[in-house]
Write an enzyme that holds these catalytic residues in place. Structure first.
Site, mmCIF file in Angstrom:
data_model
loop_
_atom_site.group_PDB
_atom_site.id
_atom_site.type_symbol
_atom_site.label_atom_id
_atom_site.label_comp_id
_atom_site.label_asym_id
_atom_site.label_seq_id
_atom_site.Cartn_x
_atom_site.Cartn_y
_atom_site.Cartn_z
ATOM 1 N N PHE A 1 7.336 -47.504 12.843
ATOM 2 C CA PHE A 1 8.476 -47.637 11.925
ATOM 3 C C PHE A 1 8.234 -48.665 10.834
ATOM 4 O O PHE A 1 8.926 -48.672 9.820
ATOM 5 C CB PHE A 1 9.745 -48.030 12.716
ATOM 6 C CG PHE A 1 9.827 -49.514 13.027
ATOM 7 C CD1 PHE A 1 10.336 -50.403 12.097
ATOM 8 C CD2 PHE A 1 9.360 -50.020 14.233
ATOM 9 C CE1 PHE A 1 10.390 -51.773 12.363
ATOM 10 C CE2 PHE A 1 9.406 -51.374 14.510
ATOM 11 C CZ PHE A 1 9.917 -52.256 13.566
ATOM 12 N N GLU B 1 4.181 -60.208 22.071
ATOM 13 C CA GLU B 1 4.431 -59.995 20.645
ATOM 14 C C GLU B 1 5.950 -59.959 20.447
ATOM 15 O O GLU B 1 6.637 -59.165 21.098
ATOM 16 C CB GLU B 1 3.814 -58.662 20.210
ATOM 17 C CG GLU B 1 4.015 -58.363 18.738
ATOM 18 C CD GLU B 1 3.487 -56.984 18.323
ATOM 19 O OE1 GLU B 1 3.606 -56.031 19.101
ATOM 20 O OE2 GLU B 1 2.962 -56.882 17.201
ATOM 21 N N GLU C 1 10.543 -41.801 14.324
ATOM 22 C CA GLU C 1 11.903 -41.212 14.351
ATOM 23 C C GLU C 1 12.930 -42.200 13.816
ATOM 24 O O GLU C 1 14.087 -41.857 13.611
ATOM 25 C CB GLU C 1 12.254 -40.742 15.767
ATOM 26 C CG GLU C 1 12.319 -41.822 16.842
ATOM 27 C CD GLU C 1 10.961 -42.107 17.482
ATOM 28 O OE1 GLU C 1 9.944 -42.157 16.757
ATOM 29 O OE2 GLU C 1 10.917 -42.309 18.717
ATOM 30 N N CYS D 1 2.443 -55.981 11.553
ATOM 31 C CA CYS D 1 1.437 -56.205 12.598
ATOM 32 C C CYS D 1 0.496 -57.335 12.214
ATOM 33 O O CYS D 1 -0.218 -57.858 13.043
ATOM 34 C CB CYS D 1 0.640 -54.937 12.847
ATOM 35 S SG CYS D 1 -0.370 -54.506 11.439
ATOM 36 N N LYS E 1 3.565 -37.025 12.484
ATOM 37 C CA LYS E 1 4.872 -37.339 13.063
ATOM 38 C C LYS E 1 5.270 -38.736 12.597
ATOM 39 O O LYS E 1 4.742 -39.730 13.075
ATOM 40 C CB LYS E 1 4.820 -37.334 14.592
ATOM 41 C CG LYS E 1 6.216 -37.494 15.189
ATOM 42 C CD LYS E 1 6.195 -37.923 16.632
ATOM 43 C CE LYS E 1 6.330 -39.414 16.813
ATOM 44 N NZ LYS E 1 7.563 -40.018 16.294
ATOM 45 N N SER F 1 2.905 -49.592 19.030
ATOM 46 C CA SER F 1 2.913 -50.617 20.080
ATOM 47 C C SER F 1 1.826 -50.367 21.128
ATOM 48 O O SER F 1 1.304 -49.259 21.256
ATOM 49 C CB SER F 1 4.274 -50.612 20.772
ATOM 50 O OG SER F 1 4.446 -49.373 21.435
HETATM 51 P P1 NAD Z 1 6.100 -47.648 18.833
HETATM 52 O O1 NAD Z 1 4.903 -47.633 19.689
HETATM 53 O O2 NAD Z 1 7.426 -47.833 19.467
HETATM 54 O O3 NAD Z 1 6.179 -46.267 18.015
HETATM 55 C C1 NAD Z 1 5.041 -45.749 17.353
HETATM 56 C C2 NAD Z 1 5.018 -44.247 17.533
HETATM 57 O O4 NAD Z 1 4.825 -43.940 18.908
HETATM 58 C C3 NAD Z 1 6.307 -43.590 17.103
HETATM 59 O O5 NAD Z 1 6.015 -42.456 16.336
HETATM 60 C C4 NAD Z 1 7.001 -43.265 18.396
HETATM 61 O O6 NAD Z 1 7.746 -42.074 18.331
HETATM 62 C C5 NAD Z 1 5.874 -43.125 19.389
HETATM 63 N N1 NAD Z 1 6.249 -43.603 20.727
HETATM 64 C C6 NAD Z 1 7.013 -44.685 21.020
HETATM 65 N N2 NAD Z 1 7.122 -44.834 22.350
HETATM 66 C C7 NAD Z 1 6.419 -43.842 22.916
HETATM 67 C C8 NAD Z 1 6.147 -43.472 24.259
HETATM 68 N N3 NAD Z 1 6.647 -44.142 25.293
HETATM 69 N N4 NAD Z 1 5.378 -42.390 24.482
HETATM 70 C C9 NAD Z 1 4.868 -41.707 23.465
HETATM 71 N N5 NAD Z 1 5.100 -42.000 22.167
HETATM 72 C C10 NAD Z 1 5.861 -43.057 21.882
HETATM 73 O O7 NAD Z 1 5.838 -48.738 17.698
HETATM 74 P P2 NAD Z 1 6.848 -49.219 16.574
HETATM 75 O O8 NAD Z 1 7.914 -50.033 17.218
HETATM 76 O O9 NAD Z 1 7.246 -48.082 15.715
HETATM 77 O O10 NAD Z 1 5.895 -50.164 15.710
HETATM 78 C C11 NAD Z 1 5.744 -51.544 15.962
HETATM 79 C C12 NAD Z 1 4.472 -51.824 16.714
HETATM 80 O O11 NAD Z 1 3.384 -51.280 15.986
HETATM 81 C C13 NAD Z 1 4.175 -53.303 16.868
HETATM 82 O O12 NAD Z 1 3.649 -53.535 18.141
HETATM 83 C C14 NAD Z 1 3.108 -53.570 15.805
HETATM 84 O O13 NAD Z 1 2.254 -54.657 16.070
HETATM 85 C C15 NAD Z 1 2.364 -52.282 15.840
HETATM 86 N N6 NAD Z 1 1.655 -52.054 14.601
HETATM 87 C C16 NAD Z 1 0.300 -52.203 14.629
HETATM 88 C C17 NAD Z 1 -0.417 -52.039 13.462
HETATM 89 C C18 NAD Z 1 -1.899 -52.202 13.453
HETATM 90 O O14 NAD Z 1 -2.543 -51.717 12.522
HETATM 91 N N7 NAD Z 1 -2.477 -52.840 14.463
HETATM 92 C C19 NAD Z 1 0.238 -51.711 12.258
HETATM 93 C C20 NAD Z 1 1.630 -51.556 12.291
HETATM 94 C C21 NAD Z 1 2.330 -51.736 13.467
#
Ligand code: NAD
Length: 520
Positions: free
Chosen positions: A171, A403, A198, A303, A195, A248
């Protein structure tokens, strides 16, 4: 049977913020060049984080719709892979121009759904735009190597596209991170099923419309919506050959395991805990400004945010001034041009950050600035958390081991640079770090000794430009080929190595050789 509306008519309504809330209550799928109404009965609310108003509803796409997307992407690959690299380059050139023209509209959609300030949202779009600009060099980026190994033998390699690429997006950068993925993937000759998160799919929908206008043919870029069911489809569908994931740890480890178990390439960028290391010889004013911006900008939801600072030696005396600078930041709706930081993404994320702040207090850290309970005027229902500083933090405390992903800076101290390096290297994450100093030799030592993939020297958020790659390391990554840059091209292509013999004279003998062929 799917109901479709033309891409062009939808695009018009997406380009104004008010139209998004009024008209686009149900976010569509974008499959085979058409914006489609999902037939699902499961809808996820997207709320404006500054007000809690429902902006739109995201469908959990049905299994039939998801299959329709991947089948179409696979079908489109058959012809797209045969297009000339110059044709794909020209489309990238048109796409970068269209994004440049529409960057304000994309930024408005980001602020509405994600909450970050409008100036920061423009930066989100701009950093993604730069990846598209880089993808305009795709003919040079795809060049292989060649070696005439002998009088009549050549060895050369070519990079061929893989097939359908799945993108699973977070997000926090709703424009930049999809732009790390689909432009380079399709410029390499692949097709894509993306994707978006959401929580904020609006920016990706505008980008899909712009891609269509730029001439990306139907089926080459597809956008599907939903959460875990959509992710599982991407991990399991045999048409998908590689997955680019950013998000994440929890989701990323799961997707990496499931995708690779199905034989797919997976690159997964995960969570982070980025340390700023401050030496007392640094320029104090510059350093405190940079640190304040990097810790609290985007409400800490980057991040690469500097969420942890290690004050070395006398630099610990700078804490009161750091607190003053953090206090001066204005928290409000991202549409307020004077705001420094906007809301957190959700009430749950806010509560989680607040609980981690409390855990720090309970474990003995000093709360020098407490942003909990802040209610900006006119936005009392928003998910706001003001800049927060916890000092005297020790490595075993939960506010350090987890984090936080909010505007919370945890402060540790070290007596020497070596001690600080050891502290950073003991943390499981390796996304980013920054050293502030005026000493070249200290900077050199830091660069060599630090076990973190992206290092800033007097640069707070060292996200590499697109001619390099995003090289987070250790616990911040699964997989080994990074996003964008040269390794991005490697990730989206299969290297084929050709050894060719064109004998100019007849050197044949009547005897077949059964030994391992060699050339000496
Ligand atoms: P998230 O993992 O909650 O969501 C990311 C994607 O995974 C979404 O599209 C979501 O629908 C899907 N998802 C979420 N939970 C899931 C599950 N249990 N099973 C399968 N799919 C699932 O992450 P977020 O909250 O959208 O983003 C923030 C996180 O992303 C932070 O931890 C941040 O550090 C990390 N991030 C890392 C980088 C990098 O390049 N290292 C860059 C941006 C964000």
């Amino acid at each position: 049977k799917f109901t479709t509306v033309s891409a062009r008519s939808l695009g018009r309504s997406l380009f104004s913020t008010s139209a998004v809330s009024a008209a686009a209550q149900k976010v569509k799928l974008y499959i085979n060049g058409e914006f489609i109404d999902s037939q699902t009965d499961k809808w996820i609310e997207v709320r404006n984080p500054a007000t809690q108003e429902v902006v739109s509803l995201v469908p959990q796409a049905t299994p039939a719709e998801l299959k329709y997307a991947t089948d179409n992407a696979a079908e489109a690959f058959k012809t797209w892979k045969k297009t000339s690299v110059l044709a794909r380059q020209r489309i990238m050139m048109d796409l970068q121009l269209l994004i440049r023209e529409k960057q304000n509209d994309i930024a408005k959609s980001i602020t509405l759904e994600q909450g970050k300030t409008i100036a920061d949202a423009r930066g989100d779009v701009f950093r993604g735009l730069q990846v598209v600009e880089h993808a305009c060099s795709i003919p040079s980026l795809l060049m292989g190597e060649t070696l005439p190994v002998g009088r009549d033998m050549d060895t050369y390699n070519i990079r061929q596209p893989l097939g359908v690429i799945g993108g699973i997006m977070p997000f926090n950068f709703p424009a930049m991170i999809p732009l790390w993925v689909f432009p380079l993937a399709i410029a390499c000759g692949n097709t894509c099923v993306i994707k978006p998160s959401e929580k904020d799919p609006g920016a990706m929908m505008i980008l899909a419309e712009l891609a269509a206008q730029a001439g990306v043919p139907k089926g080459v870029l597809n956008v599907v919506q939903g959460s875990v069911d959509t992710v599982n489809h991407i991990c399991d569908d045999p048409h998908i050959k590689a997955i680019s994931f950013v998000g994440s740890d929890h989701a990323g480890k799961y997707i990496f395991a499931r995708g690779t178990a199905n034989g797919k390439r997976v690159q997964a960028n995960l969570g982070a805990k980025n340390h700023g290391v401050i030496l007392p010889d640094a320029n104090k004013n510059y350093t405190l400004n940079q640190l304040t911006g990097a810790a609290f900008g985007a409400a800490g939801q980057r991040c690469m945010a500097l969420s942890t600072v290690v004050l070395v030696g006398e630099a610990k005396n700078w804490l009161p001034e750091l607190v003053e600078r953090a206090k001066a930041l204005k928290v409000s709706s991202g549409f307020d041009e004077t705001a420094d930081l906007g809301p957190m993404i959700s009430p749950e994320a806010t509560k989680r950050a607040e609980d981690l702040i409390q855990s720090g207090v309970d474990e003995g850290a000093q709360l020098l600035l407490d942003g909990r309970g802040i209610k900006p005027k006119g936005f009392e229902k928003g998910n706001f958390l003001g800049p927060t500083i916890l000092a005297g933090v020790k490595p075993h405390m939960k506010c350090y081991t987890e984090e936080i992903f909010g505007p919370v800076l945890v402060v540790l101290e070290a007596d020497t640079l070596d001690e600080a390096i050891e502290l950073v290297n003991s943390n499981p994450y390796g996304n980013g770090t920054a050293l502030f100093t005026n000493s070249g030799s200290a900077a050199r030592r830091f660069q060599d000794e630090i076990d973190v993939g992206q290092v800033g020297i007097n640069v707070p958020i060292p996200v590499p430009l697109p001619m390099f790659s995003f090289t987070g390391s250790r616990g911040s990554i699964r997989g080994d080929l990074n996003f964008y840059g040269k390794t991005g091209v490697q990730f989206y292509t299969q290297t084929k190595t050709v050894t060719a013999l064109w004998r100019s004279e007849d050197a044949s003998t009547s005897q077949a050789s059964v030994n391992m062929p060699t050339i000496r």
